[in-house]
Scaffold this active site. Structure first.
Site, PDB file in Angstrom:
ATOM      1  CE  LYS A  52      16.850 -40.307  18.974  1.00 14.30           C
ATOM      2  NZ  LYS A  52      15.786 -40.331  19.989  1.00 14.30           N
ATOM      3  CD  GLN A  96      16.112 -39.183  23.547  1.00 17.99           C
ATOM      4  OE1 GLN A  96      15.823 -38.888  22.399  1.00 17.99           O
ATOM      5  NE2 GLN A  96      16.437 -40.406  23.888  1.00 17.99           N
ATOM      6  CG  ASP A 119      10.056 -40.506  19.350  1.00 14.06           C
ATOM      7  OD1 ASP A 119      10.863 -41.252  18.773  1.00 14.06           O
ATOM      8  OD2 ASP A 119      10.366 -39.701  20.245  1.00 14.06           O
TER       9      ASP A 119
HETATM   10  N1  GUN Z   1      14.411 -42.830  24.826  1.00 12.03           N
HETATM   11  C1  GUN Z   1      14.814 -44.085  24.468  1.00 12.03           C
HETATM   12  N2  GUN Z   1      14.418 -44.366  23.221  1.00 12.03           N
HETATM   13  C2  GUN Z   1      13.751 -43.289  22.760  1.00 12.03           C
HETATM   14  C3  GUN Z   1      13.102 -42.994  21.530  1.00 12.03           C
HETATM   15  O1  GUN Z   1      13.037 -43.797  20.582  1.00 12.03           O
HETATM   16  N3  GUN Z   1      12.531 -41.753  21.463  1.00 12.03           N
HETATM   17  C4  GUN Z   1      12.558 -40.873  22.477  1.00 12.03           C
HETATM   18  N4  GUN Z   1      11.957 -39.702  22.303  1.00 12.03           N
HETATM   19  N5  GUN Z   1      13.146 -41.123  23.637  1.00 12.03           N
HETATM   20  C5  GUN Z   1      13.741 -42.327  23.768  1.00 12.03           C
END
Ligand code: GUN
Length: 291
Positions: A52, A96, A119
């Site tokens: 990311k 995350q 998110d």
């Molecule tokens: N863990 C798995 N997928 C995601 C996501 O799209 N965002 C976040 N913050 N954690 C994740």
């Protein structure tokens, strides 16, 4: 059978966003700034967060990675979130998941300012989404909608089976695909670990979104000819023939399912890259809201 190429499509989207960043810079304005909080050293989470941050650099966004040790207390994490909420230089941020067991995930997600929640996990954004109001859409479902739209896959009136009811993928996917929208207007069924005669239901599906987290669960004899397959799963399966000792597998048994499919996403290179592209799109949207 057509491969729904998430890598190529996500690169197209990233180029479109990079073009917008150029225009922002040309006007002498502030570029979007995404922050990510990672707690602990889970291998997959580290890979995702780094991807990311790298994507931000590539398209000209500012990015900040806040790396916290596994034993970080909930109070310290909440304080970090408060700092990001009140930092005017940050347009959006993510925490995350999964978090270490001693931290209350719901409490953490609710602490994020809904206007910076790129998110789309905050109850305010989930509620808005469910009510068809403008909101940040969670990146994985948003990426799937975008992939279906760009490949002009017909969804209106189709039988969609969503496998899995997670807050991140299955639940939002089932809501979005039943809505009156492009890549929507579908008749949606959600199946999960307690579903009886699961294969009888998947065999009726025109489109299957597999997000149950069990590698190669969906087999060829569980789908009908012409089915559209969206594979959200990504699991490391031990494989001695690979130098790194594992291969990446989806929730779909590609070998037996792909010959019956009209469209299918590969793993890797399908849904995964789309998730990152849509997170960037949400961050651009967050900057637009705030400026
Ligand atoms: N863990 C798995 N997928 C995601 C996501 O799209 N965002 C976040 N913050 N954690 C994740």
């Amino acid at each position: 059978m057509i491969i729904l190429d998430g890598k190529k499509t996500s690169n197209d989207i990233k180029e479109e966003i990079a073009e917008e960043v150029k225009q922002i810079k040309a006007k002498g304005e502030r570029v979007p700034h995404l922050a990510a909080i990672l707690v602990g050293t889970d291998g997959a989470s580290m890979t995702y967060v780094n991807a990311k941050v790298k994507a931000c650099e590539k398209i000209g966004f500012e990015s900040t990675l806040i790396d916290l040790p596994e034993d970080t207390s909930e109070a310290v994490l909440l304080q970090k979130i408060h700092e990001l909420n009140t930092n005017d230089a940050i347009d959006g941020f993510i925490v995350q998941l999964p978090l270490p067991k001693h931290i209350d995930e719901q409490k953490v997600l609710m602490a994020v300012d809904a206007d910076k929640d790129v998110d789309g996990f905050h109850p305010t954004n989930v509620g808005k989404m469910a009510l068809d109001l403008p909101s940040f859409l969670p990146a994985t479902p948003y990426g799937i909608l975008e992939l279906l739209e760009r490949y002009e896959v017909e969804t209106s009136g189709k039988n969609v089976v969503v496998m899995g009811r997670s807050h991140i993928v299955g639940r939002p996917m089932s809501i979005l695909m039943s809505q009156k929208r492009k890549a929507g207007d579908a008749t949606v069924t959600v199946v999960h670990s307690r579903t009886k005669d699961l294969a009888e239901i998947t065999k009726q599906a025109d489109i299957i979104v597999a997000a149950i987290g069990i590698s190669e669960f969906l087999k060829g004899d569980m789908v009908k000819d012409g089915v559209v397959i969206i594979d959200v799963g990504i699991t490391r399966v031990p494989d001695e023939t690979k130098a790194r000792g594992y291969r990446l597998a989806g929730d779909v048994d590609f070998e037996s399912v792909s010959p019956k499919a009209s469209y299918i996403t590969p793993v890797p290179g399908g849904v995964g890259p789309m998730t990152i592209a849509m997170l960037l799109k949400n961050t651009l949207q967050a900057r637009d809201i705030r400026s």
